[in-house]
Design an enzyme around this catalytic site. Structure first.
Site, PDB file in Angstrom:
ATOM      1  CG  ASP A  40      -1.938  -1.080   1.215  1.00  0.00           C
ATOM      2  OD1 ASP A  40      -2.344  -1.495   0.115  1.00  0.00           O
ATOM      3  OD2 ASP A  40      -2.347  -1.525   2.312  1.00  0.00           O
ATOM      4  N   PRO A  41       0.339   2.383  -0.455  1.00  0.00           N
ATOM      5  CG  PRO A  41      -0.815   3.917  -1.790  1.00  0.00           C
ATOM      6  CD  PRO A  41      -0.952   2.563  -1.139  1.00  0.00           C
TER       7      PRO A  41
END
Length: 297
Positions: A40-41
């Site tokens: 995920d970012p």
């Protein structure tokens, strides 16, 4: 033309895994790059990239066990089960303060071993052909089925109490497909105060460690791991002769099934080049994945 290989990258926070792939494509001058295991970012840490023909090895890497370092905050729940989401629940400070260390340990023990886990609604799992996070963001109801995963280690390294929450620094060893966000959510629910993830760092995928990874600003061809070296680490090596290597490349079976101790192995020719991945077929060996033939430069 860039040579084939496996590239380890330490992804920083705030960018997507695809952003890392895009940077690698620019740095190495090739479009043929893929990755094993999305982050995920918000997350940082190890991202394994396959370059050129070595993208074929990613199939054997993506399913490897993984290690994560994370921070779980108890007392607050979010709609994404992590800090990027919207707060949906905040427990009373007195209720959070009443959560004993022994209760936390018991909750973690219940989430260790082989468990049934429902992934986060903002995961990349496809539902009816669409990503769960796209459905969730569109306001649609998302119901994901539980899946069996194994958490072989779930250790607490530090406990910090204050401001109406409890922060746990943890390290988790788990099988592929385990959601650390879901562990945070489920631990918070079990304790009756809610929980979410505020930090996640992947430090290991199989035998690959983040300590050996390059930063996104230091991606270069000399950081590539040779396909034969990477494959040997992932599935084990099997030396084959020149004639055997030629036959495997041509789709033929070779004798020597008894030489294979595991399910598959990396067939490596006398020049140290990876021919492909072989498996046992009766008393013989057959290639189930062939590497493109290398061109001397």
């Amino acid at each position: 033309m860039v040579r084939a290989g496996i590239l380890l990258v330490d992804k920083p926070g705030g960018i997507t895994s695809h952003d890392v792939v895009s940077r690698a494509r620019r740095a190495l001058g090739t479009r043929k790059i893929g990755h094993a295991g999305t982050l995920d970012p918000m997350a940082t840490g190890l991202l394994v990239l396959g370059v050129e023909g070595a993208t074929r090895l990613l199939t054997y890497i993506v399913g490897a066990d993984k290690t994560y370092e994370a921070t779980i905050v108890l007392g607050i729940a979010t709609d994404s089960d992590d800090a990027d989401g919207v707060e949906t629940e905040r427990a009373d400070a007195t209720a959070v303060a009443a959560v004993a260390d022994e209760a936390i340990a018991a909750g973690i023990a219940a989430l260790t071993g082989e468990i049934e886990q429902v992934p986060s609604t903002v995961s990349a799992i496809k539902v009816g052909g669409r990503r769960a996070y796209d459905l969730a963001r569109a306001g649609e109801e998302v119901e994901l089925k539980a899946r069996r995963v194994t958490v072989s280690r779930f250790d607490v390294r530090a406990v910090r109490r204050g401001d109406g929450v409890i922060a746990l620094d943890v390290v988790v060893d788990c099988t592929s497909g385990t959601y650390i966000r879901a562990l945070a959510r489920d631990l918070g629910r079990a304790l009756g105060v809610g929980g979410h993830l505020t930090m996640l760092r992947r430090t290991r995928i199989g035998a690959f460690e983040v300590a050996a990874a390059a930063s996104v600003d230091d991606i270069a061809e000399d950081a590539l791991i040779e396909p034969a070296t990477a494959a040997a680490v992932v599935v084990g090596a099997l030396a084959v002769g020149a004639d055997e290597a030629r036959d495997l490349r041509h789709g033929k079976r070779i004798d020597g099934g008894g030489r294979l101790t595991g399910a598959v192995a990396a067939a490596i020719d006398p020049d140290g080049r990876l021919i492909g991945i072989v498996e046992k077929r009766g008393a013989q060996l057959k290639s189930v994945m062939n590497m493109p033939e290398e061109v001397d430069r």
